[in-house]
Design a protein around this motif. Sequence first.
Motif, PDB file in Angstrom:
ATOM      1  N   ARG A 192     -47.917  47.440  42.100  1.00 49.34           N
ATOM      2  CA  ARG A 192     -47.654  48.516  43.055  1.00 49.34           C
ATOM      3  C   ARG A 192     -46.256  49.077  42.861  1.00 49.34           C
ATOM      4  O   ARG A 192     -45.581  49.411  43.817  1.00 49.34           O
ATOM      5  CB  ARG A 192     -47.767  48.003  44.491  1.00 49.34           C
ATOM      6  N   SER A 193     -45.829  49.172  41.651  1.00 50.66           N
ATOM      7  CA  SER A 193     -44.499  49.703  41.363  1.00 50.66           C
ATOM      8  C   SER A 193     -44.367  51.101  41.957  1.00 50.66           C
ATOM      9  O   SER A 193     -45.279  51.920  41.835  1.00 50.66           O
ATOM     10  CB  SER A 193     -44.281  49.766  39.858  1.00 50.66           C
ATOM     11  N   SER A 194     -43.264  51.347  42.607  1.00 50.49           N
ATOM     12  CA  SER A 194     -43.088  52.671  43.206  1.00 50.49           C
ATOM     13  C   SER A 194     -43.075  53.748  42.128  1.00 50.49           C
ATOM     14  O   SER A 194     -43.580  54.845  42.340  1.00 50.49           O
ATOM     15  CB  SER A 194     -41.805  52.719  44.038  1.00 50.49           C
ATOM     16  N   ARG A 195     -42.551  53.434  40.970  1.00 51.21           N
ATOM     17  CA  ARG A 195     -42.550  54.401  39.874  1.00 51.21           C
ATOM     18  C   ARG A 195     -43.976  54.657  39.407  1.00 51.21           C
ATOM     19  O   ARG A 195     -44.377  55.799  39.204  1.00 51.21           O
ATOM     20  CB  ARG A 195     -41.686  53.888  38.719  1.00 51.21           C
ATOM     21  N   ALA A 196     -44.738  53.596  39.243  1.00 48.67           N
ATOM     22  CA  ALA A 196     -46.126  53.752  38.794  1.00 48.67           C
ATOM     23  C   ALA A 196     -46.947  54.493  39.839  1.00 48.67           C
ATOM     24  O   ALA A 196     -47.751  55.372  39.506  1.00 48.67           O
ATOM     25  CB  ALA A 196     -46.749  52.390  38.505  1.00 48.67           C
ATOM     26  N   MET A 197     -46.749  54.137  41.110  1.00 47.81           N
ATOM     27  CA  MET A 197     -47.486  54.814  42.178  1.00 47.81           C
ATOM     28  C   MET A 197     -47.100  56.291  42.233  1.00 47.81           C
ATOM     29  O   MET A 197     -47.953  57.157  42.413  1.00 47.81           O
ATOM     30  CB  MET A 197     -47.221  54.131  43.519  1.00 47.81           C
TER      31      MET A 197
ATOM     32  N   HIS B 128     -48.376  61.871  41.157  1.00 52.45           N
ATOM     33  CA  HIS B 128     -47.962  63.119  40.509  1.00 52.45           C
ATOM     34  C   HIS B 128     -49.077  63.652  39.609  1.00 52.45           C
ATOM     35  O   HIS B 128     -49.345  64.867  39.602  1.00 52.45           O
ATOM     36  CB  HIS B 128     -46.675  62.893  39.712  1.00 52.45           C
ATOM     37  N   GLN B 129     -49.712  62.768  38.855  1.00 48.80           N
ATOM     38  CA  GLN B 129     -50.818  63.194  37.996  1.00 48.80           C
ATOM     39  C   GLN B 129     -51.973  63.737  38.841  1.00 48.80           C
ATOM     40  O   GLN B 129     -52.601  64.738  38.476  1.00 48.80           O
ATOM     41  CB  GLN B 129     -51.297  62.036  37.112  1.00 48.80           C
ATOM     42  N   GLY B 130     -52.236  63.077  39.961  1.00 49.02           N
ATOM     43  CA  GLY B 130     -53.279  63.565  40.870  1.00 49.02           C
ATOM     44  C   GLY B 130     -52.937  64.935  41.424  1.00 49.02           C
ATOM     45  O   GLY B 130     -53.802  65.808  41.540  1.00 49.02           O
ATOM     46  N   LEU B 131     -51.670  65.118  41.758  1.00 49.60           N
ATOM     47  CA  LEU B 131     -51.220  66.406  42.277  1.00 49.60           C
ATOM     48  C   LEU B 131     -51.382  67.505  41.232  1.00 49.60           C
ATOM     49  O   LEU B 131     -51.855  68.606  41.537  1.00 49.60           O
ATOM     50  CB  LEU B 131     -49.755  66.310  42.716  1.00 49.60           C
ATOM     51  N   ILE B 132     -51.027  67.207  40.001  1.00 47.31           N
ATOM     52  CA  ILE B 132     -51.183  68.190  38.920  1.00 47.31           C
ATOM     53  C   ILE B 132     -52.658  68.563  38.752  1.00 47.31           C
ATOM     54  O   ILE B 132     -53.000  69.745  38.625  1.00 47.31           O
ATOM     55  CB  ILE B 132     -50.588  67.641  37.597  1.00 47.31           C
ATOM     56  N   ALA B 133     -53.528  67.559  38.783  1.00 53.41           N
ATOM     57  CA  ALA B 133     -54.971  67.826  38.645  1.00 53.41           C
ATOM     58  C   ALA B 133     -55.473  68.691  39.799  1.00 53.41           C
ATOM     59  O   ALA B 133     -56.254  69.636  39.589  1.00 53.41           O
ATOM     60  CB  ALA B 133     -55.744  66.512  38.574  1.00 53.41           C
ATOM     61  N   GLU B 134     -55.019  68.388  41.024  1.00 55.84           N
ATOM     62  CA  GLU B 134     -55.458  69.175  42.186  1.00 55.84           C
ATOM     63  C   GLU B 134     -54.929  70.601  42.114  1.00 55.84           C
ATOM     64  O   GLU B 134     -55.615  71.536  42.512  1.00 55.84           O
ATOM     65  CB  GLU B 134     -55.012  68.504  43.483  1.00 55.84           C
ATOM     66  N   ARG B 135     -53.719  70.770  41.601  1.00 57.79           N
ATOM     67  CA  ARG B 135     -53.181  72.131  41.446  1.00 57.79           C
ATOM     68  C   ARG B 135     -53.995  72.933  40.439  1.00 57.79           C
ATOM     69  O   ARG B 135     -54.226  74.128  40.630  1.00 57.79           O
ATOM     70  CB  ARG B 135     -51.719  72.077  41.016  1.00 57.79           C
ATOM     71  N   LYS B 136     -54.424  72.292  39.362  1.00 59.30           N
ATOM     72  CA  LYS B 136     -55.263  72.979  38.368  1.00 59.30           C
ATOM     73  C   LYS B 136     -56.592  73.388  38.992  1.00 59.30           C
ATOM     74  O   LYS B 136     -57.078  74.503  38.775  1.00 59.30           O
ATOM     75  CB  LYS B 136     -55.498  72.082  37.155  1.00 59.30           C
ATOM     76  N   LYS B 137     -57.177  72.474  39.769  1.00 56.27           N
ATOM     77  CA  LYS B 137     -58.445  72.801  40.450  1.00 56.27           C
ATOM     78  C   LYS B 137     -58.236  73.967  41.404  1.00 56.27           C
ATOM     79  O   LYS B 137     -59.063  74.880  41.478  1.00 56.27           O
ATOM     80  CB  LYS B 137     -58.950  71.597  41.252  1.00 56.27           C
ATOM     81  N   SER B 138     -57.149  73.910  42.149  1.00 58.46           N
ATOM     82  CA  SER B 138     -56.853  74.958  43.121  1.00 58.46           C
ATOM     83  C   SER B 138     -56.701  76.311  42.430  1.00 58.46           C
ATOM     84  O   SER B 138     -57.218  77.330  42.910  1.00 58.46           O
ATOM     85  CB  SER B 138     -55.572  74.600  43.874  1.00 58.46           C
ATOM     86  N   GLU B 139     -56.017  76.336  41.317  1.00 61.51           N
ATOM     87  CA  GLU B 139     -55.844  77.581  40.562  1.00 61.51           C
ATOM     88  C   GLU B 139     -57.198  78.100  40.071  1.00 61.51           C
ATOM     89  O   GLU B 139     -57.473  79.307  40.144  1.00 61.51           O
ATOM     90  CB  GLU B 139     -54.893  77.367  39.378  1.00 61.51           C
TER      91      GLU B 139
END
Length: 142
Positions: A72-77, A82-93
């Motif tokens: 549960r490393s804060s960096r890994a989390m 962040h990767q999930g956010l990027i994917a959601e932004r692509k979907k949103s676009e």
Amino acid sequence: MKPRDKSTNYKPAEDRDKDLRLALYRIQKGRAHTGETKVTIAAVAREAGVSTALIHNHYPGVAEAIRETQGRSSRAMRDVKHQGLIAERKKSEAYRQVIEELRAKVANLASINEVLLNENGVLKTKLNDRKVVDLNLRKSQQ
């Protein structure tokens, strides 16, 4: 290294850090003096004889090492989020693009609909102005 005052329980930060990391290591290897088996900040604190607040407030590197051990490393989390956010932004676009295309189609269909309604009104007016003969009646009379 500074001499320790025997009347207090304070240790130099380097010594305390080493104690905490050794406590973490003992728990990981199944050799904890307290019998701890699961790696948590509370377990490491108990093993080292300190409070969890001390780890959280003064030894963030040790806390991060414990979280990494737990997966549960804060960096890994942060990276996963962040990767999930990027994917959601692509979907949103992509959805925004589809919405714009659909709006253009709706506008085009509304325009066609207006033209057809207008033509329909013109044809009804012409129909009312002329005499219409039912061809079926004419055939049956012949």
